[in-house]
Design a protein around this motif. Structure first.
Motif, short mmCIF file in Angstrom:
data_model
loop_
_atom_site.label_atom_id
_atom_site.label_comp_id
_atom_site.label_asym_id
_atom_site.label_seq_id
_atom_site.Cartn_x
_atom_site.Cartn_y
_atom_site.Cartn_z
N SER A 159 -10.68 1.79 -8.42
CA SER A 159 -9.52 0.98 -8.78
C SER A 159 -8.21 1.75 -8.68
O SER A 159 -8.13 2.91 -9.06
CB SER A 159 -9.68 0.45 -10.22
N ASN A 160 -7.21 1.05 -8.15
CA ASN A 160 -5.83 1.48 -8.30
C ASN A 160 -5.21 0.45 -9.24
O ASN A 160 -4.63 -0.53 -8.80
CB ASN A 160 -5.11 1.49 -6.95
N PRO A 161 -5.39 0.63 -10.54
CA PRO A 161 -5.00 -0.42 -11.49
C PRO A 161 -3.49 -0.37 -11.77
O PRO A 161 -2.84 0.60 -11.39
CB PRO A 161 -5.77 -0.03 -12.75
N PRO A 162 -2.96 -1.38 -12.43
CA PRO A 162 -1.57 -1.25 -12.90
C PRO A 162 -1.51 -0.09 -13.90
O PRO A 162 -2.40 0.02 -14.74
CB PRO A 162 -1.32 -2.57 -13.63
N TYR A 163 -0.50 0.78 -13.76
CA TYR A 163 -0.40 1.90 -14.71
C TYR A 163 1.03 2.25 -15.09
O TYR A 163 1.30 3.35 -15.57
CB TYR A 163 -1.15 3.13 -14.19
N VAL A 164 1.95 1.33 -14.82
CA VAL A 164 3.35 1.60 -15.18
C VAL A 164 3.57 1.18 -16.63
O VAL A 164 3.13 0.11 -17.05
CB VAL A 164 4.29 0.84 -14.22
N PRO A 167 0.84 -1.21 0.00
CA PRO A 167 0.00 0.00 0.00
C PRO A 167 0.87 1.26 0.00
O PRO A 167 1.89 1.31 0.69
CB PRO A 167 -0.78 -0.11 1.32
N ARG A 168 0.48 2.25 -0.80
CA ARG A 168 1.23 3.50 -0.90
C ARG A 168 0.47 4.62 -0.21
O ARG A 168 -0.76 4.69 -0.34
CB ARG A 168 1.40 3.94 -2.36
N GLN A 169 1.23 5.53 0.38
CA GLN A 169 0.58 6.66 1.05
C GLN A 169 -0.26 7.48 0.07
O GLN A 169 -1.34 7.94 0.41
CB GLN A 169 1.64 7.54 1.70
N1 GLN Z 1 2.22 3.60 -7.44
C1 GLN Z 1 2.99 2.49 -7.88
C2 GLN Z 1 4.41 2.89 -8.16
O1 GLN Z 1 4.74 4.02 -8.01
C3 GLN Z 1 2.36 1.85 -9.08
C4 GLN Z 1 1.15 1.13 -8.68
C5 GLN Z 1 0.24 0.93 -9.81
O2 GLN Z 1 0.64 0.70 -10.95
N2 GLN Z 1 -0.98 1.01 -9.51
O3 GLN Z 1 5.22 2.10 -8.49
#
Ligand code: GLN
Length: 285
Positions: free
Chosen positions: A194-199, A105-107
């Protein structure tokens, strides 16, 4: 020498070094390999090995150091995320269990909580898509107990961890194994979160993320937009009239994600603590 464990641990070998000196040495070792917050991390590792918190540790600079901390320090030197080593991470004031295979989990994701709480009416039905550790779904259920919270993930490892967190924290969340909305045919919700993959495939990432966190939770095609595209294409079928889609976005992705959702109405945005736009809310019209 005074003992630090009050008999809580029947036996632990100790190193011939005092807490204060070990912290100095460990800070240097972590700093040498580029760990961003070497002193803080050293304190967290030692406090964890001693079954204490950081403030106790800092108030006791002359305690013997348990040998078990060396293994933890080696893992951090190899850049394993601190949260995996101590098996937990704080999110919105609560402690979540985490481990390999589950995104830490990220802040910055905490902005999604405040934003979503502002959208939930009494009895609203919410689905957290790609729940990971369950931090969003569990927190929302605890902060807004009258809502009906469901959550899904494609990863079985993540779902197991999310279930553990929900049970430990006493949150009644309904978990389902699902690739996005696949398991929810014919079902509608008031809020899709959603906090989806986004990289993006070639984006730079710190070693902790690139080499240790689950790729499935991070990467979303060349430009990082693949999952947003899928959500934009399929979310309408699962949204009640006047419902909302709440999304975390990567730093600087606002314009691109709004373009993906160009047939939707952008209802609100939110920024993280450093003022960067990190969440978007869309409605169908
Ligand atoms: N926030 C994450 C990161 O900085 C990425 C998580 C995501 O893709 N949802 O690496």
């Amino acid at each position: 020498m005074r003992s630090w464990n009050d008999g809580r641990y029947p036996f632990q070998a100790v190193l011939g070094v005092l807490t204060r000196d070990w912290l100095d040495q460990a800070t240097r070792r972590l700093s040498d390999v580029g760990v961003p917050e070497p002193r803080l991390d050293s304190q967290v590792l030692l406090a964890h090995a001693m079954g204490r918190d950081r403030s106790w540790l800092l108030a006791h600079p002359e305690m013997p150091v348990p040998a078990s901390v060396e293994g933890l320090l080696l893992r951090r030197e190899r850049r394993e995320p601190l949260a995996y080593i101590v098996q937990s991470r704080e999110f919105y004031g609560r402690s979540f269990a985490v481990g390999p295979g589950v995104l830490v989990p990220r802040q910055e994701s905490e902005v999604l909580i405040d934003l979503t709480l502002g959208l939930l009416s009494k009895g609203a039905r919410l689905l957290d898509v790609g729940t990971g550790s369950g931090c969003l779904a569990v927190t929302l259920k605890l902060e807004s107990p009258e809502c009906d919270v469901s959550a899904c993930d494609l990863s079985i490892v993540a779902l197991d961890m999310a279930r553990v967190n929900a049970e430990r924290l006493g949150a009644n969340v309904s978990f389902t194994h699902s690739d996005l909305f696949a398991a929810y045919a014919g079902m509608k919700f008031d809020v899709l979160l959603s906090n989806p993959p986004y990289v993006g495939d070639s984006d730079e990432l710190p070693p902790e993320v690139r080499y240790f966190e689950p790729a499935q939770a991070l990467f979303a095609g060349k430009d990082g937009l693949d999952i947003y595209r899928k959500i934009a294409d399929t979310a309408r079928e699962h949204l009640e009239p006047r419902g909302f889609v709440v999304l975390e976005i990567g730093d600087g992705m606002g314009v691109a994600v709004k373009r993906v959702f160009s047939s939707w109405c952008c209802h609100a945005t939110a920024t993280d603590l450093s003022g960067r736009e990190r969440a978007l809310v869309f409605s169908a019209d």
